[in-house]
Design an enzyme around this catalytic site. Structure first.
Site, short mmCIF file in Angstrom:
data_model
loop_
_atom_site.label_atom_id
_atom_site.label_comp_id
_atom_site.label_asym_id
_atom_site.label_seq_id
_atom_site.Cartn_x
_atom_site.Cartn_y
_atom_site.Cartn_z
N GLY A 45 6.47 50.89 60.54
CA GLY A 45 5.90 49.64 61.05
C GLY A 45 5.80 49.69 62.57
N GLN A 50 4.91 46.38 71.05
CA GLN A 50 5.54 47.70 71.25
C GLN A 50 4.62 48.68 71.96
OE1 GLN A 50 6.97 47.90 66.92
NE2 GLN A 50 8.58 48.98 68.02
N CYS A 94 14.13 51.24 64.86
CA CYS A 94 12.96 50.68 65.54
C CYS A 94 12.41 51.75 66.47
CB CYS A 94 13.38 49.45 66.34
SG CYS A 94 12.03 48.65 67.21
N LEU A 95 11.09 51.90 66.49
CA LEU A 95 10.49 52.92 67.35
C LEU A 95 10.72 52.61 68.83
CD1 LEU A 95 7.13 53.60 65.45
CD2 LEU A 95 9.24 54.96 65.42
N HIS A 136 10.94 42.45 60.10
CA HIS A 136 11.28 43.14 61.35
C HIS A 136 10.09 43.10 62.32
CE1 HIS A 136 13.07 46.85 63.48
NE2 HIS A 136 11.85 46.74 63.99
N GLU A 137 8.88 43.37 61.78
CA GLU A 137 7.69 43.43 62.65
C GLU A 137 7.28 42.03 63.12
OE1 GLU A 137 7.05 46.24 63.77
OE2 GLU A 137 8.15 47.37 62.26
N HIS A 140 9.22 41.05 66.04
CA HIS A 140 8.70 41.62 67.30
C HIS A 140 7.70 40.67 67.95
CE1 HIS A 140 10.31 45.64 67.89
NE2 HIS A 140 10.05 45.99 66.66
NI NI Z 1 10.83 47.61 65.59
#
Ligand code: NI
Length: 172
Positions: A45, A50, A94-95, A136-137, A140
């Site tokens: 995701g 991000q 998380c990226l 989660h996304e 963000h």
């Molecule tokens: Ni994340």
């Protein structure tokens, strides 16, 4: 085209993103770039903030096993319309917080409504990993990270590691 992923801590990862007002070619190009960036990472995701775009847009694909058919999804202005009382615990990453993982408890099933790339409203029930990922996304898009669910000690420890990582990257 791949885009650079912001690493925590970054003020852009703490902001509430703006709703998308129309599905433009520019937005479609952004969604393509985000999917490419996510698959390349690799991740399941990625949310627009991000990559430094403060708009309510996310991409995901939780078909991460090799034998599964990919299912790239683009969700514009996503909204959780219902959540189950039943909870689920996943070890999240998380990226924007590379190589750090922690267990987070979230509703097991969520109904989500969004606009797709054709401008059509969609609604779907997500369960298991998909449910965790979409929550989660969406977090963000509201300036919230998975480490915000952890205790202050653990959160600070991870944040310090990320500050160190960013200093090392800046020097390299
Ligand atoms: Ni994340």
């Amino acid at each position: 085209m791949k885009r650079p992923i912001l690493i925590h801590p970054d003020p852009r990862l703490k902001k509430v993103c703006d709703p998308v007002s129309d599905v433009s070619d520019e937005l479609r190009a952004l969604a393509d770039d985000m999917l490419e960036t996510m698959y390349d990472a690799p991740g399941i995701g990625l949310a627009a903030p991000q990559v430094g775009v403060m708009s309510r847009l996310l991409v995901m694909d939780c078909m991460k096993e090799e034998h599964e058919t990919p299912r790239p999804m683009v969700l514009i202005n996503p909204e959780i319309v219902a959540s189950s009382d039943e909870k689920n615990v996943y070890e999240e990453g998380c990226l924007s917080i590379p190589e750090q993982f922690a267990e987070v408890t979230r509703p097991k099933v969520v109904d989500v409504r969004w606009i797709d790339l054709d401008g059509t409203e969609q609604q779907e029930t997500f369960d298991g990993l998909w449910a965790t990922c979409v929550q989660h996304e969406i977090d963000h898009l509201n300036g919230k990270l998975f480490i915000d669910y952890l205790g202050p000690m653990k959160r600070q420890m991870i944040t310090r590691r990320m500050q160190k990582l960013k200093r090392e990257k800046a020097r390299a």
